[in-house]
Motif scaffolding. Structure first.
Motif, PDB file in Angstrom:
ATOM      1  N   PRO A 122       0.807  -1.227   0.000  1.00 48.84           N
ATOM      2  CA  PRO A 122       0.000   0.000   0.000  1.00 48.84           C
ATOM      3  C   PRO A 122       0.839   1.276   0.000  1.00 48.84           C
ATOM      4  N   ALA A 123       1.924   1.297   0.803  1.00 48.24           N
ATOM      5  CA  ALA A 123       2.706   2.520   0.950  1.00 48.24           C
ATOM      6  C   ALA A 123       3.449   2.883  -0.336  1.00 48.24           C
ATOM      7  N   VAL A 124       4.136   1.911  -0.936  1.00 51.18           N
ATOM      8  CA  VAL A 124       4.892   2.183  -2.167  1.00 51.18           C
ATOM      9  C   VAL A 124       3.939   2.549  -3.303  1.00 51.18           C
ATOM     10  N   THR A 125       2.808   1.858  -3.377  1.00 46.20           N
ATOM     11  CA  THR A 125       1.833   2.182  -4.421  1.00 46.20           C
ATOM     12  C   THR A 125       1.338   3.614  -4.260  1.00 46.20           C
ATOM     13  N   GLY A 126       1.094   4.041  -3.018  1.00 45.18           N
ATOM     14  CA  GLY A 126       0.652   5.414  -2.780  1.00 45.18           C
ATOM     15  C   GLY A 126       1.703   6.435  -3.173  1.00 45.18           C
ATOM     16  N   MET A 127       2.982   6.158  -2.862  1.00 41.30           N
ATOM     17  CA  MET A 127       4.048   7.093  -3.221  1.00 41.30           C
ATOM     18  C   MET A 127       4.195   7.214  -4.743  1.00 41.30           C
ATOM     19  N   ILE A 128       4.089   6.083  -5.426  1.00 42.99           N
ATOM     20  CA  ILE A 128       4.181   6.127  -6.890  1.00 42.99           C
ATOM     21  C   ILE A 128       2.968   6.842  -7.471  1.00 42.99           C
ATOM     22  N   ALA A 129       1.795   6.618  -6.854  1.00 42.50           N
ATOM     23  CA  ALA A 129       0.569   7.239  -7.354  1.00 42.50           C
ATOM     24  C   ALA A 129       0.636   8.762  -7.285  1.00 42.50           C
ATOM     25  N   ASP A 130       1.321   9.319  -6.280  1.00 39.45           N
ATOM     26  CA  ASP A 130       1.464  10.774  -6.199  1.00 39.45           C
ATOM     27  C   ASP A 130       2.251  11.337  -7.375  1.00 39.45           C
ATOM     28  N   ARG A 131       3.045  10.500  -8.048  1.00 36.26           N
ATOM     29  CA  ARG A 131       3.880  10.950  -9.156  1.00 36.26           C
ATOM     30  C   ARG A 131       3.321  10.567 -10.519  1.00 36.26           C
ATOM     31  N   THR A 132       2.716   9.389 -10.614  1.00 41.70           N
ATOM     32  CA  THR A 132       2.266   8.902 -11.920  1.00 41.70           C
ATOM     33  C   THR A 132       0.757   8.770 -12.026  1.00 41.70           C
ATOM     34  N   GLY A 133       0.041   8.960 -10.917  1.00 40.35           N
ATOM     35  CA  GLY A 133      -1.382   8.671 -10.891  1.00 40.35           C
ATOM     36  C   GLY A 133      -1.593   7.243 -10.409  1.00 40.35           C
ATOM     37  N   LEU A 134      -2.767   6.971  -9.841  1.00 42.63           N
ATOM     38  CA  LEU A 134      -3.034   5.649  -9.268  1.00 42.63           C
ATOM     39  C   LEU A 134      -2.964   4.551 -10.327  1.00 42.63           C
ATOM     40  N   LEU A 135      -3.486   4.802 -11.512  1.00 39.95           N
ATOM     41  CA  LEU A 135      -3.448   3.780 -12.554  1.00 39.95           C
ATOM     42  C   LEU A 135      -2.014   3.432 -12.932  1.00 39.95           C
ATOM     43  N   GLY A 136      -1.172   4.445 -13.073  1.00 36.24           N
ATOM     44  CA  GLY A 136       0.220   4.188 -13.397  1.00 36.24           C
ATOM     45  C   GLY A 136       0.908   3.350 -12.329  1.00 36.24           C
ATOM     46  N   ALA A 137       0.596   3.611 -11.066  1.00 36.54           N
ATOM     47  CA  ALA A 137       1.180   2.832  -9.977  1.00 36.54           C
ATOM     48  C   ALA A 137       0.706   1.377 -10.028  1.00 36.54           C
ATOM     49  N   LEU A 138      -0.583   1.176 -10.270  1.00 37.22           N
ATOM     50  CA  LEU A 138      -1.123  -0.186 -10.313  1.00 37.22           C
ATOM     51  C   LEU A 138      -0.592  -0.973 -11.508  1.00 37.22           C
ATOM     52  N   GLN A 139      -0.187  -0.293 -12.561  1.00 33.90           N
ATOM     53  CA  GLN A 139       0.413  -0.983 -13.699  1.00 33.90           C
ATOM     54  C   GLN A 139       1.775  -1.584 -13.355  1.00 33.90           C
ATOM     55  N   LEU A 140       2.447  -1.009 -12.372  1.00 30.93           N
ATOM     56  CA  LEU A 140       3.770  -1.499 -11.979  1.00 30.93           C
ATOM     57  C   LEU A 140       3.708  -2.602 -10.925  1.00 30.93           C
ATOM     58  N   VAL A 141       2.645  -2.634 -10.155  1.00 35.08           N
ATOM     59  CA  VAL A 141       2.532  -3.571  -9.034  1.00 35.08           C
ATOM     60  C   VAL A 141       2.739  -5.035  -9.434  1.00 35.08           C
ATOM     61  N   PRO A 142       2.140  -5.551 -10.538  1.00 37.16           N
ATOM     62  CA  PRO A 142       2.278  -6.980 -10.845  1.00 37.16           C
ATOM     63  C   PRO A 142       3.708  -7.426 -11.131  1.00 37.16           C
ATOM     64  N   LEU A 143       4.610  -6.509 -11.448  1.00 36.77           N
ATOM     65  CA  LEU A 143       5.983  -6.891 -11.783  1.00 36.77           C
ATOM     66  C   LEU A 143       6.714  -7.539 -10.613  1.00 36.77           C
ATOM     67  N   VAL A 144       6.241  -7.309  -9.401  1.00 39.13           N
ATOM     68  CA  VAL A 144       6.863  -7.928  -8.227  1.00 39.13           C
ATOM     69  C   VAL A 144       6.785  -9.448  -8.312  1.00 39.13           C
ATOM     70  N   ALA A 145       5.804  -9.966  -9.036  1.00 39.73           N
ATOM     71  CA  ALA A 145       5.659 -11.418  -9.171  1.00 39.73           C
ATOM     72  C   ALA A 145       6.868 -12.061  -9.842  1.00 39.73           C
ATOM     73  N   LEU A 146       7.606 -11.315 -10.639  1.00 37.65           N
ATOM     74  CA  LEU A 146       8.817 -11.868 -11.263  1.00 37.65           C
ATOM     75  C   LEU A 146       9.839 -12.265 -10.194  1.00 37.65           C
ATOM     76  N   LEU A 147      10.011 -11.408  -9.192  1.00 37.33           N
ATOM     77  CA  LEU A 147      10.950 -11.711  -8.115  1.00 37.33           C
ATOM     78  C   LEU A 147      10.452 -12.884  -7.266  1.00 37.33           C
ATOM     79  N   ALA A 148       9.145 -12.905  -6.998  1.00 38.77           N
ATOM     80  CA  ALA A 148       8.582 -14.008  -6.215  1.00 38.77           C
ATOM     81  C   ALA A 148       8.766 -15.332  -6.943  1.00 38.77           C
ATOM     82  N   SER A 149       8.530 -15.344  -8.231  1.00 37.77           N
ATOM     83  CA  SER A 149       8.679 -16.575  -9.018  1.00 37.77           C
ATOM     84  C   SER A 149      10.114 -17.074  -8.992  1.00 37.77           C
ATOM     85  N   ALA A 150      11.065 -16.158  -9.057  1.00 34.51           N
ATOM     86  CA  ALA A 150      12.473 -16.560  -9.002  1.00 34.51           C
ATOM     87  C   ALA A 150      12.786 -17.255  -7.670  1.00 34.51           C
TER      88      ALA A 150
END
Length: 444
Positions: free
Chosen positions: A386-414
């Motif tokens: 929630p916190a990182v998404t909120g910080m990114i949303a202040d810069r790119t908008g909430l939609l832009g932040a949510l577009q980046l969130v799923p990329l964390v799954a790459l690290l989890a999969s590794a």
């Protein structure tokens, strides 16, 4: 030192010796009440997200500050889960659970009377302090009264209580907040938690969970010396892979549960109550996925326990593909369908990961082992989500932040891939078997 594992036939006698000492009916009563407290836990945690729009308008808060009010709870849980779980293994799990529930409920009532952001932040901090050990201690209590073969299913179902509690917290909180104000939303959750804590204390006792003479606190500490047991929490590559992979993957549902009410409010024009209710449906899908992931893991891994890792890996990568697609297409029915499918898979790794941790850590410190998992889940996923998404949303908008969130799954999969490659070898070594030559050289 005995370890539970469904991989080695030689471990069966130890498992039989530690069969549950309570009736199956009472075991389900314990599960129901523990699950109910977990619902209260997450209702108190997530009610805030439903009233984000109201707080933003009344106190003129930025998205970063809103995200910090949500993230501080998970941060406190992450920092304190390990020491609180360690204390619970020695002080008594039932007493620890009751004390935790009373603490987070009273703190939630404190949030209801907060006069500004600072007071709300302190109240939310104490909600996190109260919740710190609940998940790890609660799941240890539940697993102790059921057969070992149900671990992944029960772990997934219990952890899913967080998502179901989020559904209720967001949906009920949004409705109460819209009609009675955000203060009543917090008050409702606090009162519910206090009532449930009293019922739990009356029905679930250490004596009923463990019939017969109980060792003293000093005897339990002597039987499980800290210096000898703590290294077992990180004794293999595979268990570290389970901790880190689980934590990283939960970044995604943590961000979704916190920000979907605001997403529907801003991009679909929904009022607070409807946005909270709609977001609650997606939180429900996350919870269903957690249960389904645990059930699928138990079924698929009956003949080969290493397949639990494949379930986690498939769910992680599936959530990456579906959520990335969802947040990059226009608003409308196709987006909502993809978002639902991605939400379903985003938390489905929780059950398999918890079962793998249970298999790879000693019986003497179950709450501490799950406290370590909670630490990873909170510090790597639920707090920064929630916190990182909120910080990114202040810069790119909430939609832009949510577009980046799923990329964390790459690290989890590794992490899941690395854990799977060492799982069989680590299990054999932890149970006192020398690894077979082909297991030492070939990934499981």
């Amino acid at each position: 030192m005995a370890f539970h594992t469904d991989a080695e036939p030689a471990a069966a006698p130890a498992a039989a010796a530690q069969a549950p000492a309570v009736s199956r009916r009472y075991a389900w009563v314990v599960f129901a009440l523990s699950f109910g407290l977990l619902l209260s836990d997450y209702m108190s945690r997530q009610v805030l997200n439903a009233v984000f729009p109201l707080l933003k308008a009344e106190w003129m808060l930025t998205d970063a500050k809103l995200g910090s009010l949500s993230g501080v709870v998970a941060l406190a849980v992450g920092v304190l889960a390990f020491p609180m779980s360690l204390l619970a293994d020695r002080w008594g799990r039932v007493r620890s659970l009751v004390a935790a529930a009373i603490t987070w409920s009273v703190a939630t009532l404190g949030c209801a009377v907060a006069a500004d952001y600072g007071q709300m932040f302190v109240g939310r901090l104490f909600v996190g302090i109260g919740e710190a050990a609940y998940g790890s201690v609660g799941i240890a209590v539940v697993l102790s009264v059921f057969p070992i073969g149900m671990r992944a299913t029960l772990s997934g179902a219990f952890i899913a209580g967080g998502a179901f509690g989020s559904v209720l917290g967001v949906a009920i909180g949004g409705a109460v907040g819209q009609h009675l104000g955000w203060r009543w939303a917090f008050g409702t959750m606090g009162i519910f938690g206090l009532v449930l804590a009293v019922v739990f204390a009356l029905v679930v006792t250490e004596k009923r969970l463990h019939p017969g003479p109980r060792p003293s606190r000093a005897e339990r500490a002597a039987a499980a010396p800290l210096r000898a047991l703590l290294p077992k929490l990180f004794s293999s590559v595979s268990v570290v892979g389970a901790y880190v992979g689980s934590g990283l993957q939960l970044f995604i549902p943590g961000a979704l549960i916190a920000w979907l009410p605001s997403f529907f409010n801003r991009y679909y024009g929904m009022p607070t109550a409807r946005a909270g209710g709609t977001a609650g449906l997606y939180a429900l899908l996350i919870g269903i996925g957690m249960v389904g992931g645990g059930m699928a893991s138990d079924r698929i891994s009956r003949s080969d326990p290493a397949r639990k890792w494949l379930v986690a890996l498939a769910c992680s990568l599936g959530s990456l593909v579906l959520l990335t697609a969802a947040f990059r297409i226009p608003t409308g029915a196709p987006q909502l369908l993809l978002l639902g499918a991605g939400a379903l898979l985003s938390g489905a790794t929780a059950g398999p990961a918890a079962a793998m941790v249970a298999n790879l850590t000693p019986d003497a410190i179950p709450a501490t082992a799950f406290g370590t998992l909670t630490l990873a889940n909170s510090l790597l996923g639920l707090a920064p989500g929630p916190a990182v998404t909120g910080m990114i949303a202040d810069r790119t908008g909430l939609l832009g932040a949510l577009q980046l969130v799923p990329l964390v799954a790459l690290l989890a999969s590794a992490c899941f891939l690395v854990g799977r490659s060492r799982y069989r070898t680590d299990l054999r070594r932890l149970n006192g078997f020398a690894p077979a030559p082909h297991e030492a050289e070939t990934p499981a």
